[in-house]
Design a protein around this motif. Structure first.
Motif, PDB file in Angstrom:
ATOM      1  N   SER A  28      23.310  16.139   8.337  1.00 36.68           N
ATOM      2  CA  SER A  28      24.735  16.470   8.400  1.00 36.68           C
ATOM      3  C   SER A  28      25.421  15.996   7.119  1.00 36.68           C
ATOM      4  CB  SER A  28      25.374  15.808   9.619  1.00 36.68           C
ATOM      5  OG  SER A  28      25.298  14.404   9.517  1.00 36.68           O
ATOM      6  N   ASN A  30      29.172  15.529   4.655  1.00 41.56           N
ATOM      7  CA  ASN A  30      30.626  15.424   4.563  1.00 41.56           C
ATOM      8  C   ASN A  30      31.190  16.596   3.776  1.00 41.56           C
ATOM      9  OD1 ASN A  30      30.876  13.051   5.988  1.00 41.56           O
ATOM     10  ND2 ASN A  30      30.626  11.771   4.186  1.00 41.56           N
ATOM     11  N   ASN A  31      30.554  16.833   2.636  1.00 37.86           N
ATOM     12  CA  ASN A  31      30.953  17.967   1.822  1.00 37.86           C
ATOM     13  C   ASN A  31      29.796  18.381   0.932  1.00 37.86           C
ATOM     14  OD1 ASN A  31      31.152  16.693  -0.922  1.00 37.86           O
ATOM     15  ND2 ASN A  31      32.791  15.508   0.030  1.00 37.86           N
ATOM     16  N   ARG A  50      34.247  21.404   2.239  1.00 36.00           N
ATOM     17  CA  ARG A  50      34.091  20.361   3.241  1.00 36.00           C
ATOM     18  C   ARG A  50      33.333  20.897   4.456  1.00 36.00           C
ATOM     19  NH1 ARG A  50      38.669  19.377   0.430  1.00 36.00           N
ATOM     20  NH2 ARG A  50      38.991  17.220  -0.225  1.00 36.00           N
ATOM     21  N   SER A  51      32.842  19.985   5.248  1.00 35.73           N
ATOM     22  CA  SER A  51      31.992  20.379   6.377  1.00 35.73           C
ATOM     23  C   SER A  51      32.740  21.204   7.412  1.00 35.73           C
ATOM     24  CB  SER A  51      31.392  19.138   7.040  1.00 35.73           C
ATOM     25  OG  SER A  51      32.410  18.280   7.515  1.00 35.73           O
ATOM     26  N   ASN A  52      34.076  21.085   7.444  1.00 37.28           N
ATOM     27  CA  ASN A  52      34.857  21.866   8.416  1.00 37.28           C
ATOM     28  C   ASN A  52      35.401  23.164   7.819  1.00 37.28           C
ATOM     29  OD1 ASN A  52      36.742  20.771   6.728  1.00 37.28           O
ATOM     30  ND2 ASN A  52      38.089  20.014   8.345  1.00 37.28           N
ATOM     31  N   GLU A  53      34.970  23.492   6.607  1.00 31.13           N
ATOM     32  CA  GLU A  53      35.387  24.732   5.960  1.00 31.13           C
ATOM     33  C   GLU A  53      34.233  25.715   5.951  1.00 31.13           C
ATOM     34  OE1 GLU A  53      36.603  22.832   2.268  1.00 31.13           O
ATOM     35  OE2 GLU A  53      38.713  23.221   2.775  1.00 31.13           O
ATOM     36  N   ARG A  54      34.554  26.985   5.929  1.00 33.02           N
ATOM     37  CA  ARG A  54      33.515  28.012   5.970  1.00 33.02           C
ATOM     38  C   ARG A  54      33.436  28.808   4.672  1.00 33.02           C
ATOM     39  NH1 ARG A  54      31.904  25.060   8.489  1.00 33.02           N
ATOM     40  NH2 ARG A  54      31.726  24.886  10.771  1.00 33.02           N
ATOM     41  N   THR A  67      27.201  25.371   8.570  1.00 32.70           N
ATOM     42  CA  THR A  67      26.641  24.078   8.978  1.00 32.70           C
ATOM     43  C   THR A  67      25.586  24.240  10.071  1.00 32.70           C
ATOM     44  OG1 THR A  67      28.517  23.793  10.466  1.00 32.70           O
ATOM     45  CG2 THR A  67      28.652  22.716   8.308  1.00 32.70           C
ATOM     46  N   SER A  68      25.645  25.328  10.841  1.00 35.01           N
ATOM     47  CA  SER A  68      24.621  25.528  11.871  1.00 35.01           C
ATOM     48  C   SER A  68      23.266  25.833  11.241  1.00 35.01           C
ATOM     49  CB  SER A  68      25.028  26.655  12.812  1.00 35.01           C
ATOM     50  OG  SER A  68      25.044  27.908  12.137  1.00 35.01           O
TER      51      SER A  68
END
Lengths: 111, 113
Positions: A28, A30-31, A50-54, A67-68
């Motif tokens: 996993s 962070n970025n 970042r990890s929450n951006e696509r 990330t998947s």
């Protein structure tokens, strides 16, 4: 290894074509940050995602992150001879401030 | 963003000697790092330069060989000691900003003969 792995190792295209490079990782993050390096010089920072951006854009550059699948791609549209360089992805693993790098993709854009 | 300068940009040194590389950042960074890039290879982290205290070294790198100083927030030095031809590499300074972007200097190309 926590290294990012770029694919392909080398890519040769004609000016005006699009270039796509991929980066895969194992843990996993962070970025993830993409860099360009011209012929043994320093690394030029291109994009941080970042990890929450696509997806992120910057000029002719588009970066996606899945990330998947633990992978990212860098797309350079309408490439130019000046885009000839090596491209690296730097992985920032969760819980660490360190960036770890793969071996890079060497892109050649032929005029 | 951060602008990072290094000097020297390149040097040719004799076996057994030492070289100190300087790194200056134009703005405050939260962390500074030193990397090595051997010919045709990827970047390998040598150490994290800590302000006012000993650097944190990665596995395979030791303080006696690569002493590092960081006397303030924007300046650091890396010394490559007792050099051998295997130390021929590009050495890169890097700084982490408050927005988590990591920038690199132009590198120091070291050749050991």
């Amino acid at each position: 290894s926590q290294q990012g792995e770029e694919d392909p190792q080398a890519l040769s295209i004609q000016e005006g074509e699009n270039a796509t490079m991929n980066c895969s990782y194992k843990t996993s993050i962070n970025n993830l940050q993409w860099y360009r390096q011209n012929s043994g010089r320093g690394l030029v920072h291109l994009i941080l995602i970042r990890s929450n951006e696509r997806e992120k854009h910057s000029g002719r550059l588009r970066v996606t992150l899945d990330t998947s699948k633990k992978s990212s791609s860098l797309l350079i549209t309408a490439s130019r001879a000046a885009d000839t360089a090596s491209y690296f992805c730097g992985i920032k693993v969760g819980g660490s401030e360190k960036l770890v790098f793969g071996k890079g993709t060497k892109l050649t854009v032929n005029p | 963003s951060a602008v990072i300068s290094q000097k020297p940009s390149r040097d040719i040194c004799q076996r057994g000697t030492s070289l100190t590389i300087q790194c200056q950042v134009d703005s405050q960074v939260t962390m500074m790092f030193w990397y090595r890039q051997q010919p045709g290879q990827s970047l390998t982290l040598i150490a994290t330069a800590n302000q006012g205290s000993e650097a944190t070294y990665e596995s395979g790198f030791v303080i006696d060989k690569f002493p590092i100083s960081r006397p303030n927030l924007t300046f650091s030095t890396l010394t490559v000691s007792n050099m051998s031809p295997e130390d021929s590499s590009i050495y890169l300074c890097s700084g982490l900003t408050g927005t988590y972007e990591q920038y690199f200097g132009p590198g120091t190309r070291l050749t050991v003969t």
